[in-house]
Design an enzyme around this catalytic site. Structure first.
Site, PDB file in Angstrom:
ATOM      1  CD  GLU A  52      -1.793  -2.424   1.550  1.00  0.00           C
ATOM      2  OE1 GLU A  52      -0.421  -2.623   2.025  1.00  0.00           O
ATOM      3  OE2 GLU A  52      -2.762  -3.137   1.785  1.00  0.00           O
ATOM      4  CG  PHE A 114      -9.945  -9.768  11.331  1.00  0.00           C
ATOM      5  CD1 PHE A 114      -8.640 -10.218  11.764  1.00  0.00           C
ATOM      6  CD2 PHE A 114     -10.279  -9.720  10.017  1.00  0.00           C
ATOM      7  CE1 PHE A 114      -7.903 -10.619  11.086  1.00  0.00           C
ATOM      8  CE2 PHE A 114      -9.286 -10.229   9.048  1.00  0.00           C
ATOM      9  CZ  PHE A 114      -8.149 -10.603   9.678  1.00  0.00           C
ATOM     10  CD  GLN A 115      -7.385  -7.426   7.732  1.00  0.00           C
ATOM     11  OE1 GLN A 115      -8.567  -7.384   6.984  1.00  0.00           O
ATOM     12  NE2 GLN A 115      -6.402  -8.053   7.310  1.00  0.00           N
ATOM     13  CE  LYS A 164     -17.431  -6.799   3.809  1.00  0.00           C
ATOM     14  NZ  LYS A 164     -16.690  -7.804   4.109  1.00  0.00           N
ATOM     15  CG  MET A 477      22.006  12.148   4.157  1.00  0.00           C
ATOM     16  SD  MET A 477      23.245  13.506   3.590  1.00  0.00           S
ATOM     17  CE  MET A 477      22.326  14.144   2.112  1.00  0.00           C
TER      18      MET A 477
HETATM   19  C1  LIG Z   1      11.948   5.541   5.873  1.00  0.00           C
HETATM   20  C2  LIG Z   1      13.157   6.246   6.276  1.00  0.00           C
HETATM   21  N1  LIG Z   1      14.019   5.535   7.176  1.00  0.00           N
HETATM   22  C3  LIG Z   1      15.025   6.363   7.565  1.00  0.00           C
HETATM   23  C4  LIG Z   1      15.318   7.544   7.068  1.00  0.00           C
HETATM   24  C5  LIG Z   1      16.610   8.211   7.525  1.00  0.00           C
HETATM   25  N2  LIG Z   1      17.636   8.306   6.378  1.00  0.00           N
HETATM   26  C6  LIG Z   1      17.676   9.310   5.501  1.00  0.00           C
HETATM   27  S1  LIG Z   1      18.852   9.176   4.128  1.00  0.00           S
HETATM   28  C7  LIG Z   1      19.026   7.517   4.633  1.00  0.00           C
HETATM   29  C8  LIG Z   1      19.875   6.832   3.703  1.00  0.00           C
HETATM   30  C9  LIG Z   1      19.592   6.471   2.512  1.00  0.00           C
HETATM   31  O1  LIG Z   1      20.137   5.594   1.811  1.00  0.00           O
HETATM   32  P1  LIG Z   1      20.456   5.238   0.441  1.00  0.00           P
HETATM   33  O2  LIG Z   1      18.840   5.190   0.008  1.00  0.00           O
HETATM   34  O3  LIG Z   1      21.343   4.159  -0.170  1.00  0.00           O
HETATM   35  O4  LIG Z   1      20.889   6.752  -0.256  1.00  0.00           O
HETATM   36  P2  LIG Z   1      22.139   7.487  -0.099  1.00  0.00           P
HETATM   37  O5  LIG Z   1      22.133   8.426   0.957  1.00  0.00           O
HETATM   38  O6  LIG Z   1      23.330   6.397   0.027  1.00  0.00           O
HETATM   39  O7  LIG Z   1      22.328   7.955  -1.448  1.00  0.00           O
HETATM   40  C10 LIG Z   1      18.518   7.249   5.692  1.00  0.00           C
HETATM   41  C11 LIG Z   1      18.365   6.030   6.461  1.00  0.00           C
HETATM   42  C12 LIG Z   1      14.677   8.204   6.137  1.00  0.00           C
HETATM   43  N3  LIG Z   1      14.888   9.477   5.532  1.00  0.00           N
HETATM   44  N4  LIG Z   1      13.599   7.565   5.821  1.00  0.00           N
END
Ligand SMILES: Cc1ncc(C[n+]2csc(CCOP(=O)(O)OP(=O)(O)O)c2C)c(N)n1
Ligand SMILES: [Mg+2]
Length: 580
Positions: A52, A114-115, A164, A477
């Site tokens: 979803e 449920f759900q 529903k 990042m």
């Molecule tokens: C759902 C979610 N979980 C955690 C984060 C924290 N977060 C921000 S950037 C990042 C790393 C992303 O890794 P990747 O997709 O490999 O991108 P890169 O920075 O390596 O280009 C994380 C864990 C987030 N923004 N969103």
């Protein structure tokens, strides 16, 4: 016209009446009655996604690419809660979507049936509005209102939760229904007195900047923006949500401001004496430490949402209105007045920042691939007519920095929420909304592993998107912050993709896509060109890049924009400033 039918039939009929052509979703018990008449609809295409969250982001991508309302559908409980992330994302980025969820029968609501999940309660703070329907007679009116609320004023997500039994019972269908929204009247026309005040400040200013945000794109006002910028000669910065709203190639464009903005854009805001803030919300990623943001500037702040004005930064001239109307009225007033400001010195100073501190990066001596090089080549080979989506992380910032955007709406990403996993399903939605456009998802290896199951949807539904996975083997990042602020202690950021777990090429093939891999700078062009030639199935490119590439410039979180570094420990020298 009146007709007897079930609530479920009324729902589908109402969706047809408001012009829905695509719904992304997954069926289940509570929403099942709606899927039966949906099966027969010649107007509404239902796209069966694999999660979803994918449905929600696809609806967002569809909405942003087409300008129409995106629609997603899920069953009660876990189906509905899986939509929470995209709903929150759409709320932060003002994306018009309608989420339709099934709810347990009305007599069971509140019994932990449920759900059962109180999805209208859960999403109350992250929807523009939400509805819980227990009477089938309310279905047509509510659908009409939901689409109206989602798409007018400041756009946003609206949830319609339907019990529903409201779907299964019989009702009398009537169209058009009467909307009952006495308290909802968004102000779109700006007040003429405020426009005159703004024009006065603009003429008197010496260092004005057009600080342009996503609201300008949502208002469809990029032509008016350009006209206004060219009439006045005022420099422009475009936020992450506004990339493409003003052409990157335009000489007055100073780039993107913010944590990873260009020196010229950040400098423009910091040194300015007047911010003309249009459809922006003074987000902390743009302002840095708020108390030191643009310290010499007066502020004209125009936004359709009065709640944004003076929320973070006091507005000397607040203007509530649609950015298109604001710019049109400002243009007329300034033309009528005939007076013009003189910003020559200012323009010269900013152009020198732009020239002295262009965006740049280092190539690696071991011959491995720099991610920024991939972006530059994508920009060159794919061009500005394509739609690009991005995940969240370093790759997102490089995509914002190194791809040249010339047209509004060509960069779709998760700005406010920063939702990993956004890129791929958003690209799917964008491509379904605009099948004739080339759509590239620029994804991280971390993000890609969150939503890549929608490749199955893309292959089966014939949606040939292209995915560039910028595979640095890490949650890059986060790793960058560990490099800079945690003594290179890389706690839980190594994804081990060096071991090819998973092997993205094989994964792509398993989903019926073409999988390509590129590991060397000299192969980038040919790989992108090969992907551009494949138009019958989705293509995934595994760009294996160096793990140590970093995003620069950077303003460290919570610090002043004045502390911007264009490379590690390298600060720009501002005009009239001594380095020592
Ligand atoms: C759902 C979610 N979980 C955690 C984060 C924290 N977060 C921000 S950037 C990042 C790393 C992303 O890794 P990747 O997709 O490999 O991108 P890169 O920075 O390596 O280009 C994380 C864990 C987030 N923004 N969103
Ligand atoms: Mg990564």
């Amino acid at each position: 016209m009146t007709e007897q039918m079930t609530g479920a039939q009324a729902l589908v009929r109402a969706l047809e009446q408001v012009g829905v052509d695509t719904v992304f979703g997954i069926p289940g018990g509570a929403i099942l009655p709606a899927y039966d008449p949906l099966y027969d609809s010649a107007k509404v295409r239902h796209v069966l996604v694999r999660h979803e969250q994918g449905a929600g982001h696809a609806a967002q991508g569809y909405a942003q690419a087409t300008g129409k309302v995106g629609v997603c559908m899920a069953t009660s409980g876990p189906g509905a809660t899986n939509l929470v992330t995209p709903i929150a994302d759409a709320y932060m980025d003002s994306v018009p979507i309608v989420a339709i969820t099934g709810q347990v029968v009305s007599s069971a609501i509140g019994t932990d049936a449920f759900q059962e999940a109180d999805i209208s309660g859960i999403t109350m703070p992250i929807t523009k509005h939400n509805f819980l329907i227990t009477d089938p007679e309310d279905i047509p009116r509510t659908i009409m209102e939901a689409f109206h609320i989602a798409s007018t004023g400041r756009p946003g997500p609206v949830l319609v939760d339907i019990a529903k039994d409201a779907l299964t019972s019989t009702m009398t269908f009537q169209w058009p229904p009467v909307m009952q929204l006495p308290g909802y009247r968004p102000v779109t026309r700006p007040h003429s007195k405020q426009i005159r005040e703004a024009a006065k400040l603009i003429v008197e200013a010496k260092r004005p900047v057009l600080y342009v945000g996503g609201g300008v794109h949502r208002a469809g006002a990029s032509a008016e923006l350009r006209e206004f910028a060219e009439l006045t000669g005022i420099p422009v910065v475009t936020t992450l949500m506004a990339r493409g709203t003003f052409p990157d190639s335009h000489p007055q464009h100073m780039g993107m401001p913010g944590m990873h903005g260009s020196v010229s854009a950040v400098g423009a805001l910091q040194k300015s004496d007047l911010l003309i803030a249009l459809g922006v919300r003074f987000d902390d990623r743009v302002t840095g430490q708020l108390s030191t943001f643009a310290p010499h500037a007066k502020v004209i702040h125009a936004d359709i949402d009065p709640a944004e004005i003076s929320k973070n930064r006091y507005a000397d001239v607040p203007i509530v209105g649609d950015c298109k109307e604001v710019l049109t009225d400002l243009l007329a007033t300034m033309r009528g007045d005939g007076r013009k400001g003189d910003y020559t010195e200012w323009g010269t100073a900013l152009n020198s920042y732009k020239k002295t501190y262009p965006l740049g990066y280092v190539e690696f001596e071991d011959g491995s691939l720099a991610p920024q090089h991939v972006m530059e080549r994508l920009s060159e080979i794919v061009g500005p007519d394509a739609i690009y989506t991005a995940g969240v992380g370093q790759h997102q910032m490089w995509a914002a920095q190194f791809i040249g955007y010339e047209r509004p709406g060509t960069f779709i990403n998760s700005g406010g929420a920063g939702t990993m996993g956004f890129a791929l399903p958003a690209a799917m939605g964008a491509k379904m909304g605009c099948p004739d456009r080339v759509v590239w998802a620029i994804d991280g290896d971390g993000c890609f592993q969150m939503t890549n199951q929608e490749l199955a949807t893309c292959t089966i539904e014939g949606v040939p998107i292209k995915v560039a996975v910028i595979n640095n083997g890490n949650l890059g990042m986060v790793r960058q912050w560990q490099t800079l602020f945690y003594n290179q202690r890389y706690s839980n950021t190594d994804l081990q993709t060096v071991r090819r777990i998973p092997d993205f090429v094989k994964l792509a093939e398993a989903y019926g896509c073409v999988g390509l891999r590129c590991e060397r700078p000299e192969d980038v062009d040919a790989t992108i060109q090969k992907a551009m030639e494949i138009n019958d199935v989705p293509v995934v490119i595994d760009f294996v890049v160096h793990q140590d590439a970093m995003v620069w410039p950077m303003v460290a979180a919570g610090t002043s924009n004045d502390e911007i570094q264009f490379a590690r420990d390298m600060a720009p020298v501002w005009d009239g400033e001594d380095r020592t």
